[in-house]
Design an enzyme around this catalytic site. Sequence first.
Site, PDB file in Angstrom:
ATOM      1  N   HIS A  89     -10.561  -1.904  11.872  1.00 46.17           N
ATOM      2  CA  HIS A  89      -9.191  -2.580  11.263  1.00 46.17           C
ATOM      3  C   HIS A  89      -9.270  -3.932  12.497  1.00 46.17           C
ATOM      4  O   HIS A  89      -8.417  -3.808  12.990  1.00 46.17           O
ATOM      5  CB  HIS A  89      -8.332  -1.877  11.210  1.00 46.17           C
ATOM      6  CG  HIS A  89      -7.068  -2.379  10.422  1.00 46.17           C
ATOM      7  ND1 HIS A  89      -5.889  -1.956  10.399  1.00 46.17           N
ATOM      8  CD2 HIS A  89      -7.273  -3.627   9.715  1.00 46.17           C
ATOM      9  CE1 HIS A  89      -4.941  -2.829   9.636  1.00 46.17           C
ATOM     10  NE2 HIS A  89      -5.612  -3.804   9.143  1.00 46.17           N
ATOM     11  N   LYS A  95      -9.349  -2.016   2.015  1.00 48.35           N
ATOM     12  CA  LYS A  95      -9.127  -1.086   2.600  1.00 48.35           C
ATOM     13  C   LYS A  95     -10.040   0.204   2.226  1.00 48.35           C
ATOM     14  O   LYS A  95     -10.296   0.947   3.086  1.00 48.35           O
ATOM     15  CB  LYS A  95      -7.724  -0.800   2.610  1.00 48.35           C
ATOM     16  CG  LYS A  95      -6.866  -1.874   2.900  1.00 48.35           C
ATOM     17  CD  LYS A  95      -6.971  -2.456   4.348  1.00 48.35           C
ATOM     18  CE  LYS A  95      -6.103  -3.448   4.790  1.00 48.35           C
ATOM     19  NZ  LYS A  95      -6.281  -3.703   6.124  1.00 48.35           N
ATOM     20  N   TYR A 117      -1.194  -3.569  -7.039  1.00 52.23           N
ATOM     21  CA  TYR A 117      -1.069  -4.396  -5.864  1.00 52.23           C
ATOM     22  C   TYR A 117      -2.051  -4.460  -5.248  1.00 52.23           C
ATOM     23  O   TYR A 117      -2.946  -3.402  -4.896  1.00 52.23           O
ATOM     24  CB  TYR A 117       0.000  -3.603  -4.976  1.00 52.23           C
ATOM     25  CG  TYR A 117       0.351  -4.101  -3.565  1.00 52.23           C
ATOM     26  CD1 TYR A 117       0.773  -5.283  -3.442  1.00 52.23           C
ATOM     27  CD2 TYR A 117      -0.457  -3.384  -2.688  1.00 52.23           C
ATOM     28  CE1 TYR A 117       0.643  -6.052  -1.951  1.00 52.23           C
ATOM     29  CE2 TYR A 117      -0.671  -4.112  -1.394  1.00 52.23           C
ATOM     30  CZ  TYR A 117      -0.069  -5.415  -1.068  1.00 52.23           C
ATOM     31  OH  TYR A 117      -0.276  -5.839   0.155  1.00 52.23           O
ATOM     32  N   ASP A 137      -9.265  -9.341   9.385  1.00 48.49           N
ATOM     33  CA  ASP A 137      -8.637  -8.175   9.044  1.00 48.49           C
ATOM     34  C   ASP A 137      -9.736  -7.080   9.474  1.00 48.49           C
ATOM     35  O   ASP A 137      -9.352  -5.858   9.823  1.00 48.49           O
ATOM     36  CB  ASP A 137      -8.155  -7.963   7.663  1.00 48.49           C
ATOM     37  CG  ASP A 137      -7.640  -6.723   7.409  1.00 48.49           C
ATOM     38  OD1 ASP A 137      -6.405  -6.522   8.199  1.00 48.49           O
ATOM     39  OD2 ASP A 137      -7.568  -6.154   6.228  1.00 48.49           O
ATOM     40  N   ARG A 168       0.961  -1.426   0.031  1.00 48.24           N
ATOM     41  CA  ARG A 168       0.053  -0.140   0.062  1.00 48.24           C
ATOM     42  C   ARG A 168       0.833   1.117   0.046  1.00 48.24           C
ATOM     43  O   ARG A 168       2.029   1.268   0.584  1.00 48.24           O
ATOM     44  CB  ARG A 168      -0.890   0.023   1.395  1.00 48.24           C
ATOM     45  CG  ARG A 168      -2.009  -1.075   1.147  1.00 48.24           C
ATOM     46  CD  ARG A 168      -3.027  -0.931   2.299  1.00 48.24           C
ATOM     47  NE  ARG A 168      -2.275  -1.316   3.708  1.00 48.24           N
ATOM     48  CZ  ARG A 168      -1.740  -0.671   4.710  1.00 48.24           C
ATOM     49  NH1 ARG A 168      -1.902   0.691   4.285  1.00 48.24           N
ATOM     50  NH2 ARG A 168      -1.156  -0.949   5.725  1.00 48.24           N
ATOM     51  N   SER A 202      -1.133  -3.162  10.585  1.00 49.94           N
ATOM     52  CA  SER A 202      -0.629  -4.031   9.440  1.00 49.94           C
ATOM     53  C   SER A 202       0.340  -5.240   9.965  1.00 49.94           C
ATOM     54  O   SER A 202       1.521  -4.677  10.489  1.00 49.94           O
ATOM     55  CB  SER A 202      -0.520  -3.564   8.266  1.00 49.94           C
ATOM     56  OG  SER A 202      -1.448  -2.831   7.841  1.00 49.94           O
ATOM     57  N   ARG A 251       1.868 -12.171  -0.574  1.00 50.19           N
ATOM     58  CA  ARG A 251       0.559 -12.451   0.031  1.00 50.19           C
ATOM     59  C   ARG A 251      -0.170 -13.807  -0.453  1.00 50.19           C
ATOM     60  O   ARG A 251       0.496 -14.190  -1.673  1.00 50.19           O
ATOM     61  CB  ARG A 251      -0.229 -11.244  -0.250  1.00 50.19           C
ATOM     62  CG  ARG A 251       0.130  -9.887   0.022  1.00 50.19           C
ATOM     63  CD  ARG A 251      -0.248  -9.864   1.655  1.00 50.19           C
ATOM     64  NE  ARG A 251      -0.023  -8.429   2.178  1.00 50.19           N
ATOM     65  CZ  ARG A 251      -0.680  -7.756   3.280  1.00 50.19           C
ATOM     66  NH1 ARG A 251      -1.824  -8.511   3.724  1.00 50.19           N
ATOM     67  NH2 ARG A 251      -0.213  -6.839   3.550  1.00 50.19           N
ATOM     68  N   CYS A 290       0.900  -7.399  12.157  1.00 50.05           N
ATOM     69  CA  CYS A 290       1.431  -7.701  13.524  1.00 50.05           C
ATOM     70  C   CYS A 290       0.511  -9.095  14.111  1.00 50.05           C
ATOM     71  O   CYS A 290       0.517  -9.168  15.226  1.00 50.05           O
ATOM     72  CB  CYS A 290       0.671  -6.485  14.498  1.00 50.05           C
ATOM     73  SG  CYS A 290       2.077  -5.137  14.566  1.00 50.05           S
TER      74      CYS A 290
HETATM   75  C1  OXD Z   1      -2.804  -4.499   5.575  1.00 49.62           C
HETATM   76  C2  OXD Z   1      -3.596  -5.448   5.178  1.00 49.62           C
HETATM   77  O1  OXD Z   1      -2.063  -3.746   5.082  1.00 49.62           O
HETATM   78  O2  OXD Z   1      -4.492  -6.248   5.796  1.00 49.62           O
HETATM   79  O3  OXD Z   1      -3.400  -4.242   6.714  1.00 49.62           O
HETATM   80  O4  OXD Z   1      -3.403  -5.910   4.177  1.00 49.62           O
HETATM   81 MN    MN Z   2      -4.999  -4.909   7.441  1.00 47.66          MN
END
Ligand code: OXD
Ligand code: MN
Length: 594
Positions: free
Chosen positions: A230, A210, A201, A281, A73, A252, A375, A254
């Site tokens: 989130h 998002k 991406y 998420d 991102r 993100s 991913r 974590c």
């Molecule tokens: C992020 C995702 O970047 O979930 O938070 O992809």
């Molecule tokens: Mn996320």
Amino acid sequence: MSQALTSSPSILAWLKEKIKLVQPDSVVWIDGSEEQLAQLRAQSVASGELLPLNAGKYPDCYLHRTAVNDVARVEHRTFICTPTKDEAGPTNNWMAPDEAYSLLHSIAAGSYKGRTAYVIPYSMGPVGSALAKAGIELTDSIYVVLNMAIMTRIGQKVLDVLGGSNDWVRGLHCRCDIDEQKRYICQFPQDNTIISVNSGYGGNVLLGKKCFALRIASYQGKQEGWQAEHMLILGVENPKGEVRYICAAFPSACGKTNLAMLIPPEGYQKAGYKVWTVGDDIAWIRKGPDGRLWAINPENGFFGVAPGTNAKSNFNALASAQKGTIFTNVALNLDDNTVWWEGLDKNPPSHAIDWRGNPWDGTTSTEKGAHPNSRFTSPAKNCPCISSEFEAPQGVPISAFVFGGRRAKLAPLVYQSRSWNHGVFVGAIMASETTAAASGTVGVVRRDPMAMLPFCGYNMADYWQHWIDIGAGLDADKAPKIFNVNWFRKNDDGNFLWPGFGDNLRVLDWILARCEGAADADEVAIGYIPKAADINIIGLGDEVGPAQLDELLSVEPALWQEELAGVTEFFGQFGDRLPKALNAELETLKSRLA
Ligand code: OXD
Ligand code: MN
């Protein structure tokens, strides 16, 4: 143009305008049929956009590589386009809507020439659920279509439920030339509109995720009295067969996906505990008829970070990614046409192609095989521990909210807020060391309130006020309790103090006991911390002894004083807009620490 799948005037008018702008050679409506998707997969294999993997080991799985300049991102190129800058607030990039539209339209103009336009009708949330919302994404990327087909519910059924309603989110994605200098991810909350250009991406182009489910939806939630967060959603089943649900927000990368799918430690398994995944998420949350907060996962799949995912860290994610999955930017093992990433196992392939598409020898190369933000896009239904309530239109009732970040020092393993408003404060002062999920420096502490810093579609101060208002509308006994956790605390030698992963259930167990009034706590300056004896460390052996647990639960006032300086500065940006309740919490904490 293939036959329009709807007669909705608002959709047809929008589409007509956008088609005129981008000028595709042809237009294809995505109906959601397996036949059509199979044909698109075949087409993208023929063009090289997708590489089919070993059908025996990875049935229906593909590998895709993005451009090397387009792997995460791009927060510095993400804009909230509200009429005034104040509405976007100091933590968002802002562009005036007129300026943004004219810039984006000039970039998008004619950009589909020689290409096909795909019209994807999709639903965030189970189709027909009162908590779900629809969107249309217009894209020139089959990769986007195929990922959206995993991440959301798509096709005719969405349009049938939507009918002639104007309540749908407009999304235009143009790959253009993947030019970083002209890459923009723009949200227009007042117009229910998203425009994303010059990227391929996931987080920038799967507009349901998002852009819609967080940025636009957070704004919709503010208008309509609900919340888009989130947050993962998981259910913990106790030996009596009762399931309690927790929503947890982490920045993100974590470990949200890992926590959402955790496997209980052996002792817990033997006792009959189970964990059920509702989402990894995003949570959409609304007050139910019983006065409690209920949450749905608006997504239909997982867009998980591959590196570090292995049978020990997340068996269930690995199982989810064994079929029907699209991998992005991982390494390709040429010996058996399978995928590999750092942390999958200790046997990197020696005969491989790295994420950049170059020959790679995992045994000798110092380069990484997979991009750190590579991913897997996997259907939620593949997950062995998917909740029976995953499709439930009403969602699941929430017992606790958990906030957390990556902090080597400072935050204890877990603490509970004293009240709802104090809990909002705890979320608002969240900070975390940055990761590879967004472009930029990795490992510096940044404030990330509620893990929403990159995702809040309006002024963060108003968002906090919304949290406070939501709490004010709940009876105290119905409101979820609010906690903070830190799995990432380190000792002075730089080693993690807590094993994490499945053992995090030990902490969730205390959290749920607190929710039921079944565990005691010690009150300290920052809130309630567990009595050491109430964190079950049986079975952890030498890994976490009583002294280490004490260190994990310790609160150092001097470090917190330093932290408060950062919080005060951060809050200062919001001026008068900062909710008074948060300022009061800040003052209370200052005096408690003094
Ligand atoms: C992020 C995702 O970047 O979930 O938070 O992809
Ligand atoms: Mn996320």
